[in-house]
Design a protein around this motif. Structure first.
Motif, mmCIF file in Angstrom:
data_model
loop_
_atom_site.group_PDB
_atom_site.id
_atom_site.type_symbol
_atom_site.label_atom_id
_atom_site.label_comp_id
_atom_site.label_asym_id
_atom_site.label_seq_id
_atom_site.Cartn_x
_atom_site.Cartn_y
_atom_site.Cartn_z
ATOM 1 N N LYS A 2 38.395 -30.133 23.647
ATOM 2 C CA LYS A 2 39.084 -29.403 22.577
ATOM 3 C C LYS A 2 40.158 -30.267 21.951
ATOM 4 N N ASN A 4 43.492 -30.541 18.927
ATOM 5 C CA ASN A 4 44.628 -29.722 18.520
ATOM 6 C C ASN A 4 45.046 -29.954 17.085
ATOM 7 N N SER A 5 44.144 -30.366 16.211
ATOM 8 C CA SER A 5 44.536 -30.570 14.819
ATOM 9 C C SER A 5 44.859 -29.252 14.168
ATOM 10 N N ASN A 6 45.753 -29.308 13.179
ATOM 11 C CA ASN A 6 46.252 -28.083 12.545
ATOM 12 C C ASN A 6 45.352 -27.617 11.417
ATOM 13 N N SER A 7 45.447 -26.347 11.151
ATOM 14 C CA SER A 7 44.738 -25.743 10.029
ATOM 15 C C SER A 7 45.752 -25.103 9.121
ATOM 16 N N SER A 238 51.276 -22.588 10.209
ATOM 17 C CA SER A 238 50.152 -23.013 9.389
ATOM 18 C C SER A 238 50.383 -22.838 7.897
ATOM 19 N N ASP A 321 45.749 -18.359 10.149
ATOM 20 C CA ASP A 321 44.854 -19.147 10.991
ATOM 21 C C ASP A 321 45.677 -19.829 12.073
ATOM 22 N N THR A 323 45.455 -22.488 15.261
ATOM 23 C CA THR A 323 44.838 -23.441 16.179
ATOM 24 C C THR A 323 45.444 -23.250 17.562
ATOM 25 N N ASN A 354 38.956 -24.959 19.897
ATOM 26 C CA ASN A 354 40.018 -25.176 18.924
ATOM 27 C C ASN A 354 39.422 -25.386 17.529
ATOM 28 N N ASN A 355 40.283 -25.206 16.518
ATOM 29 C CA ASN A 355 39.898 -25.469 15.124
ATOM 30 C C ASN A 355 38.729 -24.600 14.665
ATOM 31 N N ASP A 357 35.998 -23.375 16.031
ATOM 32 C CA ASP A 357 34.658 -23.807 16.407
ATOM 33 C C ASP A 357 34.080 -22.800 17.401
ATOM 34 N N SER A 380 41.147 -20.445 19.650
ATOM 35 C CA SER A 380 41.706 -20.399 18.295
ATOM 36 C C SER A 380 41.369 -19.041 17.694
#
Length: 387
Positions: A2, A4-7, A238, A321, A323, A354-355, A357, A380
């Motif tokens: 997994k 941890n990039s942000n959305s 976010s 949203d 993450t 995460n993100n 998915d 997420s």
């Protein structure tokens, strides 16, 4: 594995087809982007598009009216040169302050500097008057401090007389921010002026960016009832916060926040009335602002819980949203959630990774205990407005 990039949360604000009723403070740090022509064009992407309607009483809008709670707890402020006096609203009992700063009962006298009166039978009309100097404030402070991710909407019908002068604030969102090292008290004000443009309202923001619309939001309104809606999206990780203002149901202005309030607890609250002599305009008298049929709404938050039957740790989520890292900042524990409360008008999508998915569940109502396909698998989440 997994990540941890942000959305970036996307949301839009649009005027609904049905409107029930037609629906401090000095330095400005804003910029206008001439390419931006509507709120719908701001902060949008293909990930999530949540429409927040301004017709707060419309069925299915997701708004929950909290007017009666607000009225029971709001405070009246009167001020002259000796400071602010505060008392409970008490069903709108009239209140007067004289030039010496003493409260002077419930009837007008020639020595009064500021007053507040209320008429429940006349469209719940609140009347805020600055009779003469040093009268500086007659307002209602809404006792509803809201913070990260909260969404609030104020609605009222305002009337100003020709003595309302340019520095009179008629509405404000309070919440201190720091600009160039200096503490400011107010995030945004609407100010009235009875002497120009046939009576006007203009917006005075502090520390915000990406303005859309004109700062003069209404003209030719002298002694004319005018419906104002102010919607405030408190910022979350976010997305930045946003304030959107409607006049008689038409969107006139929006402004994006760029700072969290620094007033100790990081909260905002709203005020309305007649405020702002500040030792200026000593010769101005009988400035009168009325607000009628004032109403107030919130969009409740989703609450994710650790255990079945809503036990253990909790994480409260507004529309947006989230993450994994953003959830964890709110108290969420990865792969450890077993129940969720979902207020009417909201929809929650939960993902195994995460993100966003691998979607594993979509909910529009409370879940006291997740099925095995969801339990202890969430990483997420998207919270959306039901259209």
């Amino acid at each position: 594995m997994k990540n941890n990039s942000n959305s970036i949360l996307s949301f839009s604000v649009k005027k609904a087809s049905l409107l029930i009723i037609a629906a401090s403070t000095l330095v400005v740090a804003c910029k206008k982007d001439t390419k931006e022509t509507s709120v719908e064009q701001l902060n949008t992407n293909e990930g999530s598009k949540n429409a927040i309607t301004v017709a707060a009483a419309e069925n299915g809008s997701g708004w929950s009216e909290i007017t009666s709670t607000i009225e029971a707890n709001q405070r009246v402020h009167l001020e002259d040169g000796n400071g602010v006096e505060t008392r409970t609203w008490n069903n709108g009992d009239a209140w007067y302050m004289n030039v010496s700063g003493s409260t002077s009962g419930t009837s007008y006298g020639s020595n009064n500097a500021a007053s507040y009166t209320y008429s429940a039978s006349n469209n719940k009309r609140n009347t805020f008057t600055l009779h003469k100097a040093p009268g500086n404030r007659s307002e209602i402070r809404i006792q509803d401090n809201y913070d990260t991710g909260d969404i609030r909407q104020f609605e009222g019908i305002i009337t100003i007389n020709n003595n309302v002068f340019a520095n009179n604030a008629v509405f404000q969102i309070w919440g201190g921010i720091i600009i160039s090292g200096a503490q400011r008290a107010t995030l945004l004000q609407i100010r009235g002026d009875g002497a120009v443009n046939g009576g006007q309202l203009r917006v005075v923001p502090n520390g915000v960016t990406n303005e859309v619309g004109s700062r003069t939001i209404a003209t030719n309104i002298l002694n004319t009832p005018t419906t104002i809606n102010v919607v405030h999206f408190q910022e979350i990780a976010s997305r930045p916060g946003r304030i959107v203002i409607y006049v008689n149901g038409d969107e006139k202005y929006s402004c994006e926040e760029n700072q969290v309030p620094t007033n100790g607890d990081g909260t905002n609250y709203m005020k309305y009335g007649n405020y702002g002599r500040e030792d200026e305009d000593a010769n101005k008298t009988n400035s009168v602002v009325t607000w009628s049929n004032v109403r107030y709404w919130e969009i409740p938050k989703v609450t994710v819980r650790q255990g079945c039957n809503y036990t253990g740790w909790s994480a409260s989520l507004s529309v947006g949203d989230y993450t994994l890292s953003q959830l964890q900042a709110l108290g969420f524990v990865n792969d450890d959630a077993s129940s969720i409360r979902v207020p009417s008008g909201l929809r929650v999508r939960v993902y195994a990774n995460n993100n966003f998915d691998t979607l594993i569940g979509t909910f529009t109502s409370d879940q006291s205990c997740f099925s095995s396909s969801v339990n202890d698998r969430i990483s997420s989440i998207r919270v959306e407005q039901v259209q």
